[in-house]
Structure formats: C-alpha cells, structure tokens
Motif scaffolding. Structure first.
Motif, mmCIF file in Angstrom:
data_model
loop_
_atom_site.group_PDB
_atom_site.id
_atom_site.type_symbol
_atom_site.label_atom_id
_atom_site.label_comp_id
_atom_site.label_asym_id
_atom_site.label_seq_id
_atom_site.Cartn_x
_atom_site.Cartn_y
_atom_site.Cartn_z
ATOM 1 N N CYS A 160 0.801 -1.211 0.000
ATOM 2 C CA CYS A 160 0.000 0.000 0.000
ATOM 3 C C CYS A 160 0.845 1.277 0.000
ATOM 4 O O CYS A 160 0.537 2.224 -0.725
ATOM 5 C CB CYS A 160 -0.866 -0.028 1.250
ATOM 6 S SG CYS A 160 -2.503 0.478 0.907
ATOM 7 N N ALA A 161 1.898 1.296 0.802
ATOM 8 C CA ALA A 161 2.740 2.495 0.893
ATOM 9 C C ALA A 161 3.353 2.799 -0.474
ATOM 10 O O ALA A 161 3.362 3.943 -0.926
ATOM 11 C CB ALA A 161 3.826 2.288 1.939
ATOM 12 N N LYS A 162 3.830 1.759 -1.112
ATOM 13 C CA LYS A 162 4.445 1.920 -2.432
ATOM 14 C C LYS A 162 3.406 2.389 -3.461
ATOM 15 O O LYS A 162 3.665 3.298 -4.250
ATOM 16 C CB LYS A 162 5.046 0.577 -2.845
ATOM 17 C CG LYS A 162 5.859 0.614 -4.106
ATOM 18 C CD LYS A 162 6.595 -0.709 -4.292
ATOM 19 C CE LYS A 162 7.299 -0.740 -5.647
ATOM 20 N NZ LYS A 162 7.975 -2.014 -5.883
ATOM 21 N N LEU A 163 2.236 1.791 -3.409
ATOM 22 C CA LEU A 163 1.182 2.145 -4.365
ATOM 23 C C LEU A 163 0.735 3.592 -4.168
ATOM 24 O O LEU A 163 0.475 4.315 -5.140
ATOM 25 C CB LEU A 163 -0.007 1.183 -4.209
ATOM 26 C CG LEU A 163 -1.190 1.417 -5.148
ATOM 27 C CD1 LEU A 163 -0.750 1.350 -6.609
ATOM 28 C CD2 LEU A 163 -2.292 0.387 -4.888
ATOM 29 N N ARG A 164 0.667 4.025 -2.897
ATOM 30 C CA ARG A 164 0.235 5.397 -2.622
ATOM 31 C C ARG A 164 1.153 6.400 -3.313
ATOM 32 O O ARG A 164 0.693 7.325 -3.981
ATOM 33 C CB ARG A 164 0.203 5.672 -1.119
ATOM 34 C CG ARG A 164 -0.095 7.138 -0.798
ATOM 35 C CD ARG A 164 -0.254 7.417 0.685
ATOM 36 N NE ARG A 164 -1.577 7.041 1.148
ATOM 37 C CZ ARG A 164 -1.859 5.994 1.897
ATOM 38 N NH1 ARG A 164 -0.877 5.194 2.294
ATOM 39 N NH2 ARG A 164 -3.084 5.731 2.264
#
Ligand code: PLP
Length: 375
Positions: free
Chosen positions: A107-111
């Motif tokens: 999620c952090a990377k996708l954000r």
C-alpha cells in the motif's frame, strides 16, 4: 494434491436428499442455508451464492461500478482469475506490487505511485499515462492471509476507488477479529475443489450494502421479477446462481469449517517449527493481528538460495510430495503482458523464492496431535 477435499461429514446425506427430492437446480433450500451459514461465519449482511468465484468477481466488479475502459488495480501476484474478471468487465488490469509481510498489495508503495501518476477530476481518479479512469482496487488475501485492509481502505478513500476484495482463498481468516472479505464495498469467495471448503464448483458475493446485495441476487437469477407464474425479466441478466446440489455439498462442508481450520493451523505451526532450524528457508507465518485459515502453506527461500527452488520442486515431486511454485506473475502471461504496471520487484522476488507445500486437511490430520473426528 496441494489441497485435497475431505468429505466425511453430512455431505453425502445432503446431496442425496437433493436427488431424492428432485431439488437439484438453482432453487432449493440448501442454497438459502448455505448463504445463511456464510453470513453467520463472516458476519456480513448479504451473501449471494454463485456458480463460481470468477463469475462472482466479474459481477461484484460491475456492481461496484467498474465500466468498460476503466483500469482496476490488481496485484501481479495472484491467481489468473482476479485479472480475468476485470477483463470480462471490459476493464484493464493495472498490475501493482506486493509486500512480503502479508503477500498482499504494498500500500505504501502504491500510494506514492498513484500520487505521481494520477490526477483527480470530478471525483474520479485518472491515470496520467493512459488517460483512463482508475475505478477500483482488488486486494487478494493470498493463501488465506488477510491483507493490510485498514491501509488499503484509506488509500481507496484517498483516490476514490471502490474496494472489491478477492477473498476467494480466505474463508475463516480474520484480521483484528474481522473476517476477510468484510472490509470493502463488496467481496467474493470461491468454493472450487481446491479451496478450504468446496461445493464442487461455486462462489459467493458478500456485501454489507443491501442494495448491492439485492442487485447481485437479481442479476444472478436472469433478472426475473418474482411472480407466481409469469416470466418477466426487467433487464439483461445472467445465469450465475449456485445449484442446490452444489450448495448441499457446501452445507456439509461448512459444518466442518472449524475442524478444518484447527487442523490446518496445527499443520502450519508444525511446518513453522520444523523449518525454524533449517538454514536459508522459512515457513510463511500469518501477519500480526491476523488469524489465518492457512489455506496453502508456503516456504520462502532466502535470496541467496533462490537457485535451489527448481531442484527442490523436482526432488519433492519425484518423491511423490506435491509442491508447486507460486503463480506466474500476471505480466508474464500473454494476455496481460501489455497491461499498465508499476515496479513489481518485490512480487518478482517473492515469486522466485516461494514454494507451496502440502496443506490439505487429510495431510494435516494424518500426523496431528489434536483430536480428529475418528479418534
Ligand atoms: C480460486 C480463486 C479464484 C476463482 O475462483 P473459481 O471458483 O475457481 O472461479 C479467484 N481468485 C483467487 C485468488 C482464487 O484463488
């Protein structure tokens, strides 16, 4: 098989009840009972039993508002059906990376990737690269381990995405006490022959949105308007309802879900212990805060031992121990090769190091210390 089914409860009795009463098809009391049991297990408001998980996901995406020409965020590390269902909607899978703690979407990377590559216009998120609307995200709870759903739900709010959970593998799994498949707008499960509980072939749509539940029921049953004798259909519907025969098998199976999960969790803890002292490899453990069904157990080789994977697969399969690599990542398959995607380095690393090992209930109970049905 990696996960062979076990039928030693009321399955045969229920199925023969269908045959002897004639209620074998899409109407019958076992379908209702199966849905009711799933509601109780998951705590979700509405369940609609379907013919399989793939078609359930197709319809769930449509009902969540995915339209032709949209893009839908899908992990590259998933079973092919996740992306097939997106394509069946006329939408395009947008492949995203996974992280090693849950094996789900990072999620952090996708954000940060979305922040850079999208813009919001009129309440919708559009890709700067392709110009297409990005309408939904499909977290998949890999091998039964729940994804970091709090983070995914807040990311989805930030970028105005519908959350459609692919909970095909995660019946009986919870995160923070909440059942997988109850965090998003809608989710699906599969009851294919290799899943923790099977109906032969089958699936379900789960949602807390009553209107969406009504629409799912209506569309899976040819959009027929209920009437004592008239055949009146008010739109183009589908024939995706689960037959009673399959639901009967499923009721017999669901009655034993607690036992199946206990056996599988016991097997997982023995795998974890057994591999603890082995250099260069470890058995995958459920993420913190989760209680996983451990549908499929997996071992992960250290990066320095990647080259041993194929030898291990060969040796075990020749020795009659079924093992399998993780799925080929979706961008390696011809039909999804040209899909938009971001950096997939973690999914690539996981895929190259992971081996699924025997996980069925019969394997689990054969060597178990916990009391089984027969003892
Ligand atoms: C099994 C599975 C499906 C599809 O289910 P079917 O009932 O086989 O159509 C979808 N997604 C995932 C992740 C699965 O494992």
């Amino acid at each position: 098989m990696l996960h062979a089914p076990v039928f030693d409860g009321n399955e045969l009795q229920y199925v023969s009840q269908c045959v002897s009463t004639g209620w074998v098809s899409s109407v019958g009391s076992f379908v209702t009972r199966f849905e009711e049991m799933l509601r109780e297990i998951t705590g979700v408001q509405r369940v609609v039993a379907c013919s399989n998980g793939t078609s359930a996901l197709f319809l769930a995406l449509k009902l969540a508002g995915v339209e032709t020409g949209d893009e839908v965020l899908v992990p590259a590390l998933t079973f092919v059906a996740t992306a097939n269902a997106v394509s069946h909607c006329g939408a395009v899978p947008y492949l995203v990376d996974s992280e090693p703690v849950t094996l789900g979407i990072d999620c952090a990377k996708l954000r940060s990737e979305l922040a850079e590559s999208t813009r919001v216009v009129g309440g919708h998120t559009y890709s700067r690269k392709t110009g297409r609307r990005i309408s939904a995200i499909v977290p998949m709870h890999c091998f039964g381990h729940p994804c970091a759903m709090d983070e995914i739900v807040s990311l989805a709010e930030e970028f105005r995405l519908q959350v459609v959970e692919d909970a095909a593998e995660s019946l009986g799994s919870t995160r923070d006490g909440r059942h997988a498949g109850t965090f998003g707008r809608v989710s699906i499960m599969s009851f294919n022959g290799n899943k923790i509980v099977t109906t032969g072939g089958g699936g379900a749509i789960l949602t807390n949105d009553a209107d969406l539940g009504d629409r799912a029921k209506h569309l899976t049953t040819t959009a027929k308007v209920p009437h004592a004798w008239k055949f009146y259909h008010d739109e183009v519907g589908y024939n995706l309802r689960m037959p009673n025969l399959n639901a009967a098998l499923g009721c017999g199976q669901l009655e034993q879900l607690d036992r199946f999960i206990a056996a599988k969790r016991d097997l997982a803890s023995r795998y974890i212990k057994a591999f603890r002292d082995v250099d260069g490899v470890s058995a995958f453990e459920e993420p913190r805060g989760c209680r996983s069904n451990y549908w499929l157990n997996a071992i992960l080789l250290d990066a320095t031992h990647v080259s041993l994977r194929d030898a291990m697969l060969k040796e075990t399969n020749e020795g009659n121990i079924m093992t399998r690599p993780a799925w080929e990542l979706l961008h390696q398959l011809p039909m999804f090769r040209s899909c938009p995607r971001v950096d997939l380095s973690q999914a690539e690393s996981i895929q190259s190091r992971l081996i699924n090992i025997p996980s069925g209930v019969s394997v689990a109970e054969r060597h178990s210390q916990i009391p089984t049905r027969g003892s």
